[in-house]
Scaffold this motif. Structure first.
Motif, PDB file in Angstrom:
ATOM      1  N   UNK A 152       0.843  -1.179   0.000  1.00  7.29           N
ATOM      2  CA  UNK A 152       0.000   0.000   0.000  1.00  7.29           C
ATOM      3  C   UNK A 152       0.886   1.238   0.000  1.00  7.29           C
ATOM      4  N   UNK A 153       0.615   2.131  -0.900  1.00  3.81           N
ATOM      5  CA  UNK A 153       1.386   3.367  -1.006  1.00  3.81           C
ATOM      6  C   UNK A 153       0.653   4.493  -0.292  1.00  3.81           C
ATOM      7  N   UNK A 154       1.412   5.295   0.413  1.00  5.74           N
ATOM      8  CA  UNK A 154       0.840   6.467   1.080  1.00  5.74           C
ATOM      9  C   UNK A 154       1.505   7.694   0.484  1.00  5.74           C
ATOM     10  N   UNK A 155       0.700   8.604  -0.036  1.00  7.78           N
ATOM     11  CA  UNK A 155       1.239   9.820  -0.649  1.00  7.78           C
ATOM     12  C   UNK A 155       1.916  10.689   0.409  1.00  7.78           C
ATOM     13  N   UNK A 159      -7.713  10.641   4.768  1.00 10.64           N
ATOM     14  CA  UNK A 159      -7.157   9.876   3.656  1.00 10.64           C
ATOM     15  C   UNK A 159      -8.281   9.268   2.830  1.00 10.64           C
ATOM     16  N   UNK A 160      -8.205   9.474   1.517  1.00 14.93           N
ATOM     17  CA  UNK A 160      -9.128   8.844   0.583  1.00 14.93           C
ATOM     18  C   UNK A 160      -8.406   7.632   0.025  1.00 14.93           C
ATOM     19  N   UNK A 161      -9.040   6.465   0.087  1.00 10.67           N
ATOM     20  CA  UNK A 161      -8.426   5.230  -0.363  1.00 10.67           C
ATOM     21  C   UNK A 161      -8.832   4.944  -1.804  1.00 10.67           C
ATOM     22  N   UNK A 162      -7.837   4.735  -2.664  1.00  8.47           N
ATOM     23  CA  UNK A 162      -8.078   4.521  -4.089  1.00  8.47           C
ATOM     24  C   UNK A 162      -7.312   3.280  -4.541  1.00  8.47           C
ATOM     25  N   UNK A 163      -7.970   2.415  -5.333  1.00 11.35           N
ATOM     26  CA  UNK A 163      -7.284   1.249  -5.896  1.00 11.35           C
ATOM     27  C   UNK A 163      -6.406   1.708  -7.056  1.00 11.35           C
ATOM     28  N   UNK A 164      -5.214   1.142  -7.148  1.00 10.25           N
ATOM     29  CA  UNK A 164      -4.316   1.498  -8.244  1.00 10.25           C
ATOM     30  C   UNK A 164      -4.203   0.313  -9.191  1.00 10.25           C
ATOM     31  N   UNK A 218     -13.517   0.135  -6.653  1.00  6.54           N
ATOM     32  CA  UNK A 218     -12.499  -0.860  -6.981  1.00  6.54           C
ATOM     33  C   UNK A 218     -11.976  -1.551  -5.721  1.00  6.54           C
ATOM     34  N   UNK A 219     -11.814  -0.794  -4.658  1.00  4.46           N
ATOM     35  CA  UNK A 219     -11.334  -1.348  -3.399  1.00  4.46           C
ATOM     36  C   UNK A 219     -12.388  -2.293  -2.818  1.00  4.46           C
ATOM     37  N   UNK A 239      -6.640  -3.768   2.407  1.00  2.00           N
ATOM     38  CA  UNK A 239      -7.227  -2.537   1.853  1.00  2.00           C
ATOM     39  C   UNK A 239      -7.283  -1.415   2.886  1.00  2.00           C
ATOM     40  N   UNK A 240      -6.657  -1.603   4.024  1.00  3.40           N
ATOM     41  CA  UNK A 240      -6.684  -0.660   5.157  1.00  3.40           C
ATOM     42  C   UNK A 240      -8.111  -0.307   5.566  1.00  3.40           C
TER      43      UNK A 240
END
Length: 120
Positions: free
Chosen positions: A1-4, A37-42, A83-84, A106-107
């Motif tokens: 999982x990447x965190x900006x 934090x907004x969680x987005x699938x990549x 998507x998540x 998926x946190x």
């Protein structure tokens, strides 16, 4: 999982005054910031990315109650893109993965994974 990177996310400009208090309707003043934090699938990495977003906080001049100023169409809870949700539900329903394990990837909470699986 990447965190900006938080430092790469500047705080937005504020308007002249925060909205009135939702409890009593009195005028409010600015009272700091809240990081959500907004969680987005990549699709590229096949994982999940959490994007930071600054929300301003206000405080009522009458009842002294603090509140977060949400922009229009912003749900005031953690946000998960479809998507998540689909990734978690498919891992549970098709992949026989446990709800807690799929949710952790998926946190999200295990309760959310159970709710999403029942919903779908």
């Amino acid at each position: 999982m990447a965190v900006a990177d938080i430092s790469a996310t500047p705080r937005p400009e504020r308007s002249e005054r925060p909205p009135s208090c939702r409890s009593c309707g009195a005028l409010s003043w600015w009272n700091g910031w809240r990081l959500v934090y907004v969680t987005v699938a990549t699709a590229v990495a096949g994982g999940v990315e959490r994007s930071p977003r600054w929300l301003s906080r206000g405080k009522c001049t009458a009842c002294k109650r603090g509140f977060t100023c949400y922009p229009d169409a912003h749900y005031p809870q953690r946000q998960f893109q479809l998507d998540v949700v689909a990734d978690v539900v498919s891992a549970v329903a098709i992949g026989s993965e446990s709800c807690s394990k799929a949710a952790k990837r998926a946190t999200a909470s295990a309760t959310s994974a159970i709710r999403w699986t029942i919903w779908v």
